[in-house]
Scaffold this active site. Structure first.
Site, PDB file in Angstrom:
ATOM      1  N   THR A 118       0.832  -1.198   0.000  1.00  0.00           N
ATOM      2  CA  THR A 118       0.000   0.000   0.000  1.00  0.00           C
ATOM      3  C   THR A 118       0.870   1.251   0.000  1.00  0.00           C
ATOM      4  O   THR A 118       1.987   1.242   0.514  1.00  0.00           O
ATOM      5  CB  THR A 118      -0.965   0.020   1.201  1.00  0.00           C
ATOM      6  OG1 THR A 118      -1.784   1.188   1.129  1.00  0.00           O
ATOM      7  CG2 THR A 118      -0.206   0.013   2.527  1.00  0.00           C
ATOM      8  N   ARG A 119       0.322   2.311  -0.601  1.00  0.00           N
ATOM      9  CA  ARG A 119       0.942   3.636  -0.551  1.00  0.00           C
ATOM     10  C   ARG A 119      -0.063   4.662  -0.040  1.00  0.00           C
ATOM     11  O   ARG A 119       0.169   5.859  -0.122  1.00  0.00           O
ATOM     12  CB  ARG A 119       1.436   4.063  -1.937  1.00  0.00           C
ATOM     13  CG  ARG A 119       0.497   3.817  -3.071  1.00  0.00           C
ATOM     14  CD  ARG A 119       0.946   4.458  -4.367  1.00  0.00           C
ATOM     15  NE  ARG A 119       0.237   5.688  -4.628  1.00  0.00           N
ATOM     16  CZ  ARG A 119      -0.922   5.769  -5.283  1.00  0.00           C
ATOM     17  NH1 ARG A 119      -1.509   4.669  -5.732  1.00  0.00           N
ATOM     18  NH2 ARG A 119      -1.502   6.932  -5.482  1.00  0.00           N
ATOM     19  N   HIS A 135      -7.998   1.771   5.758  1.00  0.00           N
ATOM     20  CA  HIS A 135      -9.258   1.932   6.472  1.00  0.00           C
ATOM     21  C   HIS A 135      -9.860   0.551   6.738  1.00  0.00           C
ATOM     22  O   HIS A 135      -9.207  -0.471   6.550  1.00  0.00           O
ATOM     23  CB  HIS A 135     -10.196   2.830   5.662  1.00  0.00           C
ATOM     24  CG  HIS A 135      -9.627   4.186   5.389  1.00  0.00           C
ATOM     25  ND1 HIS A 135      -9.470   5.148   6.371  1.00  0.00           N
ATOM     26  CD2 HIS A 135      -9.123   4.737   4.250  1.00  0.00           C
ATOM     27  CE1 HIS A 135      -8.924   6.228   5.849  1.00  0.00           C
ATOM     28  NE2 HIS A 135      -8.693   6.011   4.564  1.00  0.00           N
ATOM     29  N   HIS A 154      -9.655  -2.119   4.003  1.00  0.00           N
ATOM     30  CA  HIS A 154      -8.345  -2.740   3.793  1.00  0.00           C
ATOM     31  C   HIS A 154      -8.071  -3.811   4.847  1.00  0.00           C
ATOM     32  O   HIS A 154      -7.493  -4.858   4.553  1.00  0.00           O
ATOM     33  CB  HIS A 154      -7.248  -1.674   3.827  1.00  0.00           C
ATOM     34  CG  HIS A 154      -7.428  -0.588   2.807  1.00  0.00           C
ATOM     35  ND1 HIS A 154      -7.999   0.616   3.114  1.00  0.00           N
ATOM     36  CD2 HIS A 154      -7.129  -0.551   1.484  1.00  0.00           C
ATOM     37  CE1 HIS A 154      -8.034   1.371   2.025  1.00  0.00           C
ATOM     38  NE2 HIS A 154      -7.523   0.693   1.023  1.00  0.00           N
ATOM     39  N   ARG A 201      -7.199  -4.901  -7.560  1.00  0.00           N
ATOM     40  CA  ARG A 201      -7.684  -4.284  -8.788  1.00  0.00           C
ATOM     41  C   ARG A 201      -6.815  -3.071  -9.124  1.00  0.00           C
ATOM     42  O   ARG A 201      -6.526  -2.245  -8.275  1.00  0.00           O
ATOM     43  CB  ARG A 201      -9.147  -3.863  -8.591  1.00  0.00           C
ATOM     44  CG  ARG A 201      -9.839  -3.345  -9.836  1.00  0.00           C
ATOM     45  CD  ARG A 201     -11.280  -2.976  -9.506  1.00  0.00           C
ATOM     46  NE  ARG A 201     -12.023  -2.594 -10.699  1.00  0.00           N
ATOM     47  CZ  ARG A 201     -11.987  -1.380 -11.238  1.00  0.00           C
ATOM     48  NH1 ARG A 201     -11.235  -0.441 -10.700  1.00  0.00           N
ATOM     49  NH2 ARG A 201     -12.699  -1.102 -12.315  1.00  0.00           N
TER      50      ARG A 201
END
Length: 574
Positions: free
Chosen positions: A199-200, A204, A207, A293
């Protein structure tokens, strides 16, 4: 060197004996040095600690061409992203760089010696070809293509690295694990199946649900492995993001998940980047890797169409699954169902049920305005971190940047606005008049175009720092050149509001009301390079407000500025 899981060898270049380290350090101090860019530093760190295994240096020309054309190194090993040490022609000439030359690589932040590269070859890439083959299009709307054409220098040096010192990090040191350290940590915890989440962005509730579902489906523990090197321009800073991740971790069942930071410079390369990310996670000891995605997608191209299809990344990693030695877990985003208070995969939403969602744009709006963020979307402890770093606009800083001719009235408007903002209260207010800056900050500068631009850059720096600190800054230089004003806007607006006010009072009025006779002195040749007389004033193309004191009172102009601030949420009762 240590065996990497599921095949391959971890090329940990920092694992060497002390005598050899001392020998290399002594040699490095005698060699010519190159100070690395931020991207090069990220790449070098992962070359040295084995995160980029099997790489042992920056790509030579044969490997580079093979990666572009075949998604492989010249020896056939799978590798999808070119890792290059770019230099300029001036560097090559000034440092007499030739094949066989040994060069010290330094960290420009503290001048620390990091490594020695032995130059194998020097080559000039075709950047258009690189953009098309790696990123799919030579379109500068892609951040990596823009970086390639505007930041990357014209030549690449290929060659192996001899590591000397690891980088000095001063932030979150306790959760910066090298591949060897992370694999040892997994072994200590008896974690034999680990799924990594890239992740970057802040995480929340969705996730958290996504990663738990991935772990449950593959019987894994979870590694939250966020990127803290270069990401997409405009992304939330990594300090805020890491505080979010730390706040989120207790929401996982005890013993299920851990957090480690990855100093990667992302390219936002979509499918190729997904393959790259999988190789990197394999090197860090993971057995599984989530590919979601539009993984590592940069958004839309210059025609307004997504650069990559939603499942292009998943399809590419599936194509190479037998060589990746890590199981890729394709995952859709999850959607929230209010009736059952649960998240489910997007393709499992029952027919007729409308899931709830808050887009990134809507989240930013709620943070900006102070509007509520529901607990179904994010946890209160996460929202608290985001609000601390992104307070509502009433608590953010801003700059009002006046530009106009001498005696146009901009100084008087600035002083009146200073009074009005102080009267409102709630913020510190600073006034940077042109003459004050010239005497206090730019006293050595003249009035050439270069000196004028330097003066505006200094004002922009000071105003940016004040804006970052939540203050109101009022700057009133002449600022006659459009490019310098645009650069000031770009520098300041990163930290808060920026409003360009063009005081468009006619030159004739400025001259007629000039009690000190400055314009007459300029006309008589006693003052050289005077804006409006023998030096041009470039009229702003798109100011936020135009004002003319020959037609409008200062009080009215101040009121119109206040209305601008109020409309955007920077002014009002708290």
């Amino acid at each position: 060197m240590a065996n990497a899981p599921h095949g391959g060898v971890l090329k940990d270049l920092l694992a060497r004996d002390a005598p050899r380290h001392d020998e290399l350090l002594k040699e490095a101090e005698t060699l010519v040095s190159i100070s690395l860019t931020e991207r090069q530093i990220c790449d070098l760190e992962l070359i040295m600690n084995g995160g980029f295994s099997p790489l042992e240096g920056f790509l030579n020309q044969a490997d580079y061409i093979s990666v572009l054309n075949n998604v492989r190194l010249a020896d056939g090993t799978l590798w999808s992203i070119p890792i290059n040490l770019d230099v300029s022609e001036a560097d090559i000439q000034n440092y007499d760089i030739v094949p066989g030359k040994r060069i010290t690589l330094r960290d420009p932040r503290d001048d620390a010696i990091l490594a020695i590269i032995t130059v194998e070859d020097i080559y000039q890439p075709n950047k258009v070809e690189e953009a098309i083959k790696v990123f799919g299009a030579n379109d500068s709307a892609h951040p990596a293509v823009h970086y390639l054409h505007n930041t990357v220098k014209d030549y690449y040096l290929g060659g192996k690295i001899e590591a000397i010192n690891s980088l000095n990090h001063y932030d979150y040191v306790g959760i910066r694990y090298t591949p060897a350290e992370l694999r040892a940590y997994f072994k200590k915890l008896n974690w034999t199946r680990v799924v990594a989440f890239q992740t970057r962005n802040p995480m929340h509730r969705a996730h958290r649900e996504l990663t738990v579902r991935a772990a449950r489906s593959r019987h894994c523990n979870v590694l939250i492995h966020p990127v803290v090197g270069l990401t997409k321009p405009g992304d939330i800073d990594h300090y805020t993001r890491v505080r979010v991740y730390q706040a989120l971790m207790p929401r996982y069942p005890n013993g299920m998940a851990t957090l480690s930071l990855l100093p990667l410079a992302m390219r936002m390369g979509g499918p190729r980047e997904a393959v790259w990310h999988a190789i990197i996670r394999k090197n860090h000891g993971c057995t599984h890797f989530i590919v979601g995605r539009d993984h590592a997608g940069p958004g839309k191209n210059s025609q307004g169409v997504d650069f990559y299809g939603p499942y292009d990344a998943q399809e590419m990693v599936e194509r190479y699954k037998d060589e990746l030695h890590i199981e890729v877990v394709p995952f859709q985003m999850v959607a929230y169902l209010p009736d059952t208070d649960e998240y489910v995969p997007a393709d499992e939403v029952p027919e007729g049920v409308k899931p709830l969602n808050i887009s990134g744009t809507e989240l930013r709006r709620r943070l900006r305005t102070g509007a509520s963020i529901p607990e179904w979307f994010s946890y209160p402890e996460v929202v608290k971190v985001l609000r601390e770093s992104h307070p509502p606009r009433l608590q953010q800083g801003f700059t009002i940047f006046f530009t106009g001719l001498h005696n146009s009235g901009k100084d008087n408007i600035a002083r009146a606005l200073h009074v009005a903002l102080n009267q409102q209260g709630g913020r510190s207010v600073s006034l940077l008049l042109g003459e004050t800056i010239r005497s206090e900050l730019s006293s050595e500068l003249g009035f050439t175009k270069e000196d004028r631009d330097t003066n505006i850059a200094r004002i922009a720096f000071v105003a940016g720092e004040l804006t970052r600190a939540g203050a109101a800054c009022i700057a009133a230089p002449t600022a006659p050149y459009e490019l310098a004003r645009q650069q000031a806007r770009a520098a300041i607006s990163k930290y808060g509001g920026f409003y360009l006010v063009h005081v468009n009072t006619p030159l004739e009025y400025c001259i007629a009301t000039d009690r000190h006779g400055v314009y007459q002195k300029a006309k008589d040749g006693l003052i050289k390079g005077f804006t409006g007389v023998d030096d041009p004033y470039e009229v702003p193309a798109n100011p936020d407000l135009r004002a003319d004191v020959s037609k409008t009172s200062i009080s009215q102009i101040v009121h119109e500025i206040i209305l601008l601030l109020e409309k955007d949420g920077y002014y009002g009762s708290r």
